[in-house]
Design a protein around this motif. Structure first.
Motif, PDB file in Angstrom:
ATOM      1  N   TRP A  32       0.729  -1.166   0.047  1.00 21.87           N
ATOM      2  CA  TRP A  32       0.036   0.039   0.096  1.00 21.87           C
ATOM      3  C   TRP A  32       0.878   1.235   0.028  1.00 21.87           C
ATOM      4  CZ3 TRP A  32      -5.138   0.281  -0.512  1.00 21.87           C
ATOM      5  CH2 TRP A  32      -5.884  -1.098  -0.456  1.00 21.87           C
ATOM      6  N   LYS A  33       0.328   2.245  -0.208  1.00 22.90           N
ATOM      7  CA  LYS A  33       0.902   3.592  -0.456  1.00 22.90           C
ATOM      8  C   LYS A  33       1.481   4.093   0.788  1.00 22.90           C
ATOM      9  CE  LYS A  33       0.145   8.414  -1.980  1.00 22.90           C
ATOM     10  NZ  LYS A  33      -0.782   9.265  -2.509  1.00 22.90           N
ATOM     11  N   ASP A  34       0.877   3.601   1.984  1.00 25.77           N
ATOM     12  CA  ASP A  34       1.644   3.754   3.413  1.00 25.77           C
ATOM     13  C   ASP A  34       2.690   2.991   3.748  1.00 25.77           C
ATOM     14  OD1 ASP A  34       0.203   1.659   3.938  1.00 25.77           O
ATOM     15  OD2 ASP A  34      -1.289   2.618   5.330  1.00 25.77           O
ATOM     16  N   GLY A  35       3.191   2.031   2.854  1.00 27.02           N
ATOM     17  CA  GLY A  35       4.025   0.986   3.135  1.00 27.02           C
ATOM     18  C   GLY A  35       3.642  -0.191   3.817  1.00 27.02           C
ATOM     19  N   ARG A  36       2.521  -0.635   4.065  1.00 27.29           N
ATOM     20  CA  ARG A  36       1.882  -1.702   4.558  1.00 27.29           C
ATOM     21  C   ARG A  36       2.131  -2.782   3.365  1.00 27.29           C
ATOM     22  NH1 ARG A  36      -3.768  -1.146   6.229  1.00 27.29           N
ATOM     23  NH2 ARG A  36      -3.540   0.406   4.668  1.00 27.29           N
ATOM     24  N   VAL A  37       2.597  -3.790   3.932  1.00 30.49           N
ATOM     25  CA  VAL A  37       2.834  -5.042   2.932  1.00 30.49           C
ATOM     26  C   VAL A  37       2.096  -6.305   3.283  1.00 30.49           C
ATOM     27  CG1 VAL A  37       4.644  -6.635   1.795  1.00 30.49           C
ATOM     28  CG2 VAL A  37       5.229  -4.475   2.309  1.00 30.49           C
ATOM     29  N   PHE A  38       1.360  -6.670   2.186  1.00 32.90           N
ATOM     30  CA  PHE A  38       0.483  -7.956   2.478  1.00 32.90           C
ATOM     31  C   PHE A  38       0.999  -9.160   1.618  1.00 32.90           C
ATOM     32  CE2 PHE A  38      -2.061  -4.281   3.900  1.00 32.90           C
ATOM     33  CZ  PHE A  38      -2.417  -4.718   5.108  1.00 32.90           C
ATOM     34  N   GLN A  39       1.167 -10.212   2.248  1.00 38.43           N
ATOM     35  CA  GLN A  39       1.709 -11.476   1.384  1.00 38.43           C
ATOM     36  C   GLN A  39       0.567 -12.075   0.510  1.00 38.43           C
ATOM     37  OE1 GLN A  39       5.135 -12.163   0.822  1.00 38.43           O
ATOM     38  NE2 GLN A  39       5.233 -10.203   1.855  1.00 38.43           N
ATOM     39  N   ILE A  40       0.369 -12.463  -0.678  1.00 36.60           N
ATOM     40  CA  ILE A  40      -0.414 -13.043  -1.349  1.00 36.60           C
ATOM     41  C   ILE A  40      -0.263 -14.545  -0.761  1.00 36.60           C
ATOM     42  CG2 ILE A  40      -1.481 -13.574  -3.386  1.00 36.60           C
ATOM     43  CD1 ILE A  40      -0.635 -10.935  -4.253  1.00 36.60           C
ATOM     44  N   GLU A  41      -1.191 -15.242  -0.384  1.00 34.58           N
ATOM     45  CA  GLU A  41      -0.899 -16.567   0.349  1.00 34.58           C
ATOM     46  C   GLU A  41      -1.363 -17.744  -0.884  1.00 34.58           C
ATOM     47  OE1 GLU A  41      -3.677 -16.746   3.292  1.00 34.58           O
ATOM     48  OE2 GLU A  41      -2.508 -15.146   4.519  1.00 34.58           O
ATOM     49  N   ALA A  42      -2.298 -17.112  -1.951  1.00 36.06           N
ATOM     50  CA  ALA A  42      -2.722 -18.033  -3.044  1.00 36.06           C
ATOM     51  C   ALA A  42      -3.303 -17.159  -4.180  1.00 36.06           C
ATOM     52  CB  ALA A  42      -3.603 -19.226  -2.445  1.00 36.06           C
ATOM     53  N   VAL A  63      -7.358 -13.706  -5.219  1.00 34.80           N
ATOM     54  CA  VAL A  63      -6.339 -13.795  -4.372  1.00 34.80           C
ATOM     55  C   VAL A  63      -6.549 -14.147  -2.980  1.00 34.80           C
ATOM     56  CG1 VAL A  63      -4.510 -12.672  -5.808  1.00 34.80           C
ATOM     57  CG2 VAL A  63      -5.539 -11.271  -3.874  1.00 34.80           C
ATOM     58  N   VAL A  64      -5.709 -14.778  -2.080  1.00 34.28           N
ATOM     59  CA  VAL A  64      -5.801 -15.104  -0.785  1.00 34.28           C
ATOM     60  C   VAL A  64      -5.017 -14.168   0.079  1.00 34.28           C
ATOM     61  CG1 VAL A  64      -6.227 -16.626   1.112  1.00 34.28           C
ATOM     62  CG2 VAL A  64      -6.864 -17.321  -0.974  1.00 34.28           C
ATOM     63  N   VAL A  65      -5.458 -13.200   0.883  1.00 33.59           N
ATOM     64  CA  VAL A  65      -4.704 -12.271   1.806  1.00 33.59           C
ATOM     65  C   VAL A  65      -5.013 -12.539   3.209  1.00 33.59           C
ATOM     66  CG1 VAL A  65      -3.648 -10.235   2.038  1.00 33.59           C
ATOM     67  CG2 VAL A  65      -4.153 -10.827  -0.380  1.00 33.59           C
ATOM     68  N   LYS A  66      -4.175 -12.897   3.887  1.00 35.14           N
ATOM     69  CA  LYS A  66      -4.646 -13.155   5.625  1.00 35.14           C
ATOM     70  C   LYS A  66      -5.975 -14.073   5.671  1.00 35.14           C
ATOM     71  CE  LYS A  66      -2.696  -9.275   7.761  1.00 35.14           C
ATOM     72  NZ  LYS A  66      -2.787  -8.248   8.730  1.00 35.14           N
ATOM     73  N   GLY A  67      -5.941 -14.942   4.741  1.00 40.78           N
ATOM     74  CA  GLY A  67      -7.122 -16.119   4.790  1.00 40.78           C
ATOM     75  C   GLY A  67      -8.227 -15.510   4.028  1.00 40.78           C
ATOM     76  N   GLU A  68      -8.394 -14.431   3.439  1.00 44.43           N
ATOM     77  CA  GLU A  68      -9.552 -13.770   2.865  1.00 44.43           C
ATOM     78  C   GLU A  68      -9.574 -13.769   1.442  1.00 44.43           C
ATOM     79  OE1 GLU A  68     -11.242 -10.367   4.724  1.00 44.43           O
ATOM     80  OE2 GLU A  68     -10.836 -11.063   6.597  1.00 44.43           O
ATOM     81  N   THR A  69     -10.571 -13.926   0.681  1.00 46.08           N
ATOM     82  CA  THR A  69     -10.465 -13.976  -0.718  1.00 46.08           C
ATOM     83  C   THR A  69     -10.563 -12.252  -0.880  1.00 46.08           C
ATOM     84  OG1 THR A  69     -11.467 -16.108  -1.229  1.00 46.08           O
ATOM     85  CG2 THR A  69     -11.568 -14.668  -2.924  1.00 46.08           C
ATOM     86  N   LYS A  70      -9.625 -12.144  -1.995  1.00 46.88           N
ATOM     87  CA  LYS A  70      -9.671 -10.414  -2.537  1.00 46.88           C
ATOM     88  C   LYS A  70      -9.547 -10.498  -3.850  1.00 46.88           C
ATOM     89  CE  LYS A  70      -9.615  -8.918   1.711  1.00 46.88           C
ATOM     90  NZ  LYS A  70     -10.401  -8.304   2.336  1.00 46.88           N
ATOM     91  N   TYR A  71      -9.725  -9.544  -4.565  1.00 47.13           N
ATOM     92  CA  TYR A  71      -9.656  -9.266  -5.990  1.00 47.13           C
ATOM     93  C   TYR A  71      -8.482  -8.126  -6.319  1.00 47.13           C
ATOM     94  CZ  TYR A  71     -14.020 -11.881  -5.856  1.00 47.13           C
ATOM     95  OH  TYR A  71     -14.898 -12.722  -5.494  1.00 47.13           O
ATOM     96  N   LEU A  72      -7.801  -8.661  -6.939  1.00 45.14           N
ATOM     97  CA  LEU A  72      -6.516  -7.738  -7.322  1.00 45.14           C
ATOM     98  C   LEU A  72      -6.768  -7.454  -9.019  1.00 45.14           C
ATOM     99  CD1 LEU A  72      -3.721  -6.174  -6.627  1.00 45.14           C
ATOM    100  CD2 LEU A  72      -2.850  -8.610  -7.143  1.00 45.14           C
ATOM    101  N   TYR A  73      -6.631  -6.422  -9.525  1.00 45.52           N
ATOM    102  CA  TYR A  73      -6.682  -5.934 -11.008  1.00 45.52           C
ATOM    103  C   TYR A  73      -5.308  -5.817 -11.482  1.00 45.52           C
ATOM    104  CZ  TYR A  73     -11.657  -6.159  -9.716  1.00 45.52           C
ATOM    105  OH  TYR A  73     -12.823  -6.703  -9.304  1.00 45.52           O
ATOM    106  N   PHE A  74      -5.287  -5.992 -12.720  1.00 48.10           N
ATOM    107  CA  PHE A  74      -3.917  -5.768 -13.458  1.00 48.10           C
ATOM    108  C   PHE A  74      -4.420  -4.946 -14.905  1.00 48.10           C
ATOM    109  CE2 PHE A  74      -0.560  -6.317 -16.656  1.00 48.10           C
ATOM    110  CZ  PHE A  74       0.378  -5.469 -16.184  1.00 48.10           C
ATOM    111  N   GLN A  75      -4.224  -3.679 -15.001  1.00 47.72           N
ATOM    112  CA  GLN A  75      -4.699  -2.994 -15.927  1.00 47.72           C
ATOM    113  C   GLN A  75      -3.705  -2.683 -16.921  1.00 47.72           C
ATOM    114  OE1 GLN A  75      -5.635   1.119 -14.830  1.00 47.72           O
ATOM    115  NE2 GLN A  75      -6.680   1.659 -16.476  1.00 47.72           N
ATOM    116  N   LYS A  76      -3.674  -3.437 -18.394  1.00 48.15           N
ATOM    117  CA  LYS A  76      -2.534  -3.358 -19.156  1.00 48.15           C
ATOM    118  C   LYS A  76      -2.321  -2.006 -19.769  1.00 48.15           C
ATOM    119  CE  LYS A  76      -3.868  -8.051 -20.243  1.00 48.15           C
ATOM    120  NZ  LYS A  76      -4.574  -9.020 -21.235  1.00 48.15           N
ATOM    121  N   SER A  77      -1.401  -1.580 -20.125  1.00 50.49           N
ATOM    122  CA  SER A  77      -0.882  -0.358 -20.508  1.00 50.49           C
ATOM    123  C   SER A  77      -1.329  -0.174 -22.016  1.00 50.49           C
ATOM    124  CB  SER A  77       0.316   0.120 -20.454  1.00 50.49           C
ATOM    125  OG  SER A  77       0.883   0.296 -19.309  1.00 50.49           O
ATOM    126  N   ASN A  78      -1.775   0.761 -22.731  1.00 56.47           N
ATOM    127  CA  ASN A  78      -1.873   1.042 -24.104  1.00 56.47           C
ATOM    128  C   ASN A  78      -0.508   1.194 -24.755  1.00 56.47           C
ATOM    129  OD1 ASN A  78      -0.982   3.789 -23.703  1.00 56.47           O
ATOM    130  ND2 ASN A  78      -3.256   4.457 -23.386  1.00 56.47           N
TER     131      ASN A  78
END
Length: 96
Positions: A32-42, A63-78
């Motif tokens: 995150w912008k504030d420096g917090r880092v979250f490992q992606i477990e799966a 993805v799974v982060v801290k045992g919870e399902t989350k959504y992470l998006y990758f926006q491809k450049s033009n």
């Protein structure tokens, strides 16, 4: 009384990822912008993000982060920025 409206806001994040021998991109951690880092477990799923996320230029990783399902998006450049592959974001709720 007016009900609050919850909207989803894109928050761009730094993602550390690996590439396997086939070129598959595997996200490993989110910073995150504030420096917090979250490992992606799966990574549970990978698919085009659909019409609400700049399709066909956006992919969704479930993805799974801290045992919870989350959504992470990758926006491809033009093609205007050939040195940039894309950028990552998550959606966070905001109340208006």
């Amino acid at each position: 009384m007016k009900q609050p409206v919850i909207k989803m806001e894109r928050v761009y994040v730094k993602v550390t990822s690996d590439f396997d021998s086939t070129g598959y991109m595997q996200p490993r951690s989110i910073t995150w912008k504030d420096g917090r880092v979250f490992q992606i477990e799966a990574v549970k799923d990978f698919r085009p993000a659909g019409t609400h996320h700049d399709s066909p230029t956006c992919d969704c990783y479930t993805v799974v982060v801290k045992g919870e399902t989350k959504y992470l998006y990758f926006q491809k450049s033009n093609n205007l920025h050939v040195s940039r592959v894309g950028r990552w974001y998550v959606e966070c709720p905001t109340i208006t």
